[in-house]
Design an enzyme around this catalytic site. Structure first.
Site, PDB file in Angstrom:
ATOM      1  N   GLN A 180      20.373  79.436  24.085  1.00 12.24           N
ATOM      2  CA  GLN A 180      21.294  80.385  24.736  1.00 12.24           C
ATOM      3  C   GLN A 180      21.767  79.928  25.982  1.00 12.24           C
ATOM      4  O   GLN A 180      22.859  79.791  26.349  1.00 12.24           O
ATOM      5  CB  GLN A 180      20.793  81.735  24.621  1.00 12.24           C
ATOM      6  CG  GLN A 180      21.723  82.666  25.472  1.00 12.24           C
ATOM      7  CD  GLN A 180      21.425  84.191  25.492  1.00 12.24           C
ATOM      8  OE1 GLN A 180      21.507  84.547  24.249  1.00 12.24           O
ATOM      9  NE2 GLN A 180      20.813  84.732  26.391  1.00 12.24           N
ATOM     10  N   LEU A 216      15.334  97.268  28.868  1.00  6.11           N
ATOM     11  CA  LEU A 216      14.943  96.294  30.085  1.00  6.11           C
ATOM     12  C   LEU A 216      13.426  96.351  30.346  1.00  6.11           C
ATOM     13  O   LEU A 216      12.650  97.427  30.169  1.00  6.11           O
ATOM     14  CB  LEU A 216      15.467  96.604  31.405  1.00  6.11           C
ATOM     15  CG  LEU A 216      17.103  96.851  31.393  1.00  6.11           C
ATOM     16  CD1 LEU A 216      17.482  97.145  32.680  1.00  6.11           C
ATOM     17  CD2 LEU A 216      17.645  95.426  31.023  1.00  6.11           C
ATOM     18  N   HIS A 217      12.752  95.058  30.331  1.00  6.85           N
ATOM     19  CA  HIS A 217      11.376  94.728  30.442  1.00  6.85           C
ATOM     20  C   HIS A 217      11.130  93.777  31.643  1.00  6.85           C
ATOM     21  O   HIS A 217      12.110  93.688  32.343  1.00  6.85           O
ATOM     22  CB  HIS A 217      10.755  94.194  29.039  1.00  6.85           C
ATOM     23  CG  HIS A 217      11.378  93.037  28.668  1.00  6.85           C
ATOM     24  ND1 HIS A 217      11.548  92.076  29.279  1.00  6.85           N
ATOM     25  CD2 HIS A 217      12.106  92.952  27.574  1.00  6.85           C
ATOM     26  CE1 HIS A 217      12.412  90.940  28.607  1.00  6.85           C
ATOM     27  NE2 HIS A 217      12.590  91.590  27.627  1.00  6.85           N
ATOM     28  N   HIS A 247      13.536  90.965  32.162  1.00  4.07           N
ATOM     29  CA  HIS A 247      15.006  91.208  32.756  1.00  4.07           C
ATOM     30  C   HIS A 247      14.643  91.504  34.179  1.00  4.07           C
ATOM     31  O   HIS A 247      15.501  91.138  35.068  1.00  4.07           O
ATOM     32  CB  HIS A 247      15.218  92.332  32.147  1.00  4.07           C
ATOM     33  CG  HIS A 247      15.693  92.340  30.694  1.00  4.07           C
ATOM     34  ND1 HIS A 247      14.984  93.075  29.646  1.00  4.07           N
ATOM     35  CD2 HIS A 247      16.620  91.533  29.910  1.00  4.07           C
ATOM     36  CE1 HIS A 247      15.422  92.880  28.613  1.00  4.07           C
ATOM     37  NE2 HIS A 247      16.248  91.890  28.584  1.00  4.07           N
ATOM     38  N   ASP A 307      15.413  82.333  26.202  1.00  2.00           N
ATOM     39  CA  ASP A 307      16.539  81.944  24.994  1.00  2.00           C
ATOM     40  C   ASP A 307      16.965  80.726  25.437  1.00  2.00           C
ATOM     41  O   ASP A 307      17.963  80.567  26.119  1.00  2.00           O
ATOM     42  CB  ASP A 307      17.413  83.221  25.004  1.00  2.00           C
ATOM     43  CG  ASP A 307      16.892  84.670  24.677  1.00  2.00           C
ATOM     44  OD1 ASP A 307      16.599  84.894  23.697  1.00  2.00           O
ATOM     45  OD2 ASP A 307      16.319  85.123  25.658  1.00  2.00           O
ATOM     46  N   GLY A 367      17.318  83.687  31.200  1.00  2.00           N
ATOM     47  CA  GLY A 367      16.118  83.233  30.829  1.00  2.00           C
ATOM     48  C   GLY A 367      15.770  82.205  29.958  1.00  2.00           C
ATOM     49  O   GLY A 367      16.837  82.098  29.051  1.00  2.00           O
ATOM     50  N   GLU A 368      14.932  81.419  30.229  1.00  2.00           N
ATOM     51  CA  GLU A 368      14.516  80.385  29.375  1.00  2.00           C
ATOM     52  C   GLU A 368      13.809  80.921  27.990  1.00  2.00           C
ATOM     53  O   GLU A 368      13.880  79.953  27.274  1.00  2.00           O
ATOM     54  CB  GLU A 368      13.415  79.306  30.172  1.00  2.00           C
ATOM     55  CG  GLU A 368      14.309  78.446  31.242  1.00  2.00           C
ATOM     56  CD  GLU A 368      13.040  77.610  31.960  1.00  2.00           C
ATOM     57  OE1 GLU A 368      11.874  77.820  31.662  1.00  2.00           O
ATOM     58  OE2 GLU A 368      13.471  76.608  32.809  1.00  2.00           O
ATOM     59  N   ARG A 404      12.581  93.005  21.303  1.00  2.00           N
ATOM     60  CA  ARG A 404      12.278  93.153  20.082  1.00  2.00           C
ATOM     61  C   ARG A 404      10.978  93.212  19.711  1.00  2.00           C
ATOM     62  O   ARG A 404      10.443  93.875  18.555  1.00  2.00           O
ATOM     63  CB  ARG A 404      12.735  91.951  19.066  1.00  2.00           C
ATOM     64  CG  ARG A 404      14.326  92.021  19.075  1.00  2.00           C
ATOM     65  CD  ARG A 404      14.710  90.721  18.131  1.00  2.00           C
ATOM     66  NE  ARG A 404      16.344  90.982  17.702  1.00  2.00           N
ATOM     67  CZ  ARG A 404      17.114  90.428  18.374  1.00  2.00           C
ATOM     68  NH1 ARG A 404      17.045  89.395  19.250  1.00  2.00           N
ATOM     69  NH2 ARG A 404      18.558  90.539  17.924  1.00  2.00           N
TER      70      ARG A 404
HETATM   71  P1  AMP Z   1      18.524  90.296  26.051  1.00  2.00           P
HETATM   72  O1  AMP Z   1      18.750  91.516  26.889  1.00  2.00           O
HETATM   73  O2  AMP Z   1      17.308  90.026  25.235  1.00  2.00           O
HETATM   74  O3  AMP Z   1      19.775  89.579  25.580  1.00  2.00           O
HETATM   75  O4  AMP Z   1      18.020  89.031  27.555  1.00  2.00           O
HETATM   76  C1  AMP Z   1      18.732  89.234  28.729  1.00  2.00           C
HETATM   77  C2  AMP Z   1      18.330  88.218  29.340  1.00  2.00           C
HETATM   78  O5  AMP Z   1      17.041  88.233  29.737  1.00  2.00           O
HETATM   79  C3  AMP Z   1      18.700  86.573  28.792  1.00  2.00           C
HETATM   80  O6  AMP Z   1      18.897  85.689  29.775  1.00  2.00           O
HETATM   81  C4  AMP Z   1      17.204  86.352  28.352  1.00  2.00           C
HETATM   82  O7  AMP Z   1      17.012  85.132  28.254  1.00  2.00           O
HETATM   83  C5  AMP Z   1      16.437  87.249  29.383  1.00  2.00           C
HETATM   84  N1  AMP Z   1      15.016  87.328  29.068  1.00  2.00           N
HETATM   85  C6  AMP Z   1      14.515  88.128  27.862  1.00  2.00           C
HETATM   86  N2  AMP Z   1      13.298  88.024  27.847  1.00  2.00           N
HETATM   87  C7  AMP Z   1      12.784  87.435  28.812  1.00  2.00           C
HETATM   88  C8  AMP Z   1      11.548  86.945  29.468  1.00  2.00           C
HETATM   89  N3  AMP Z   1      10.379  87.373  28.686  1.00  2.00           N
HETATM   90  N4  AMP Z   1      11.434  86.226  30.411  1.00  2.00           N
HETATM   91  C9  AMP Z   1      12.383  85.991  31.158  1.00  2.00           C
HETATM   92  N5  AMP Z   1      13.829  86.022  30.867  1.00  2.00           N
HETATM   93  C10 AMP Z   1      13.989  87.030  29.594  1.00  2.00           C
END
Ligand code: AMP
Length: 281
Positions: free
Chosen positions: A155, A35-36, A39, A152, A149-150, A189
């Site tokens: 997605q 998580l960053h 998230h 992705d 999140g936008e 990533r």
């Molecule tokens: P992930 O863990 O990468 O699968 O992402 C989980 C959720 O966090 C998804 O809805 C992503 O679009 C969102 N997300 C990932 N990175 C960001 C970001 N930099 N800003 C906003 N939402 C994000």
């Protein structure tokens, strides 16, 4: 409310049906962990729009193809749980593979052509994997809202399509991309980037912004602006997967600005594939 950690469907259901959740408006935030702040922004919004937040951490093998980074994807459950506890999340659901896909599992949710364009071209099957797991998570948690999140963007469009097509009663909220100070979109990533690659990485957003300005100014045609952008990415050290303009809602290819559009890009820096996108008009 203290954070409940659920490792299987049974304990998830127990937590969801317990007295603490009764009558509450629930927001779901699906993630793959590590998580960053991107998230955390979803969690903060989820807390504002609902009474309790359920967050899932599941690195879903069905959305990775054989040659992708499933096994090396960052997993940091301990520190994630620490963050979720501090953030006031009610339940974190972190199932093992067999809890989501038990023996005999065969069903796939397919979003058809929407999953075959943009990232779907180089990641065949990826969006069916996303669609399948998100559908399962929505059905397991039955939240009132789910927050994505936008970052992705494709997605997000896929998920909006699923809930419309399958009559899943949930509000889907998409939130703006959270960026590092230099513009790089936050991503789990990004941890793969070498020091040198990390210096180049903000170039993806820089090029998107500059192509976006060129398109909006109308000085050159959309195709030329995209070609110039792709060339600028190569010059900066990226290997371009795509840089394309699409309708912001349907994701159909856009060759004009009659409707709101989205400029989307995917590009490699060494072995790391970065994606980003911005709104146009
Ligand atoms: P992930 O863990 O990468 O699968 O992402 C989980 C959720 O966090 C998804 O809805 C992503 O679009 C969102 N997300 C990932 N990175 C960001 C970001 N930099 N800003 C906003 N939402 C994000």
């Amino acid at each position: 409310m203290q954070l409940t950690i659920a490792h299987d469907m049974e304990s998830l259901q127990k937590a969801l049906t317990g007295p603490a959740m009764a009558g509450k408006r629930i927001a779901l935030v699906p993630t793959m962990g590590a998580l960053h702040d991107g998230h955390m922004a979803l969690i903060n919004h989820a807390k504002e729009t609902a009474d309790e937040v359920v967050l899932t951490i599941f690195v879903n093998p069905k959305q990775f193809s054989a040659n992708e980074d499933f096994s090396k994807y960052p997993r940091m459950l301990k520190s994630d749980i620490n963050k979720l506890d501090k953030a006031g999340v009610a339940i974190v659901y972190t199932p093992p593979l067999e809890d989501v896909y038990p023996d005999g599992y065969t069903t796939t949710v397919s979003v058809g052509a929407l999953g075959d364009i943009l990232c779907g071209k180089t990641r065949p099957g990826h969006f069916n994997g996303v669609a399948t797991v998100v559908t399962k998570l929505l059905l397991r948690v039955l939240p009132h809202v789910a927050v994505f999140g936008e970052k992705d963007y494709q997605q997000l469009c896929v998920i909006r399509r699923i809930v419309t097509d399958l009559d899943i009663s949930v509000d889907i909220i998409g939130l703006p991309t959270v960026r590092e100070a230099d513009g790089l979109a936050m991503s789990s990533r990004n941890a793969y980037l070498s020091t040198e690659e990390r210096k180049i990485a903000p170039g993806l957003y820089e090029v998107l912004s500059s192509v976006g300005n060129t398109i909006l100014s109308g000085g050159v045609g959309i195709k030329s602006a995209l070609d110039q952008g792709a060339a600028a990415l190569v010059m900066a050290g990226f290997k371009v997967d795509y840089l394309e303009l699409h309708d912001a809602e349907t994701l159909a290819m856009a060759d004009n600005l009659d409707n709101p559009a989205r400029l989307l890009a995917a590009a490699w820096l060494g072995n790391t594939r970065l994606i980003d996108n911005i709104a146009i008009g």
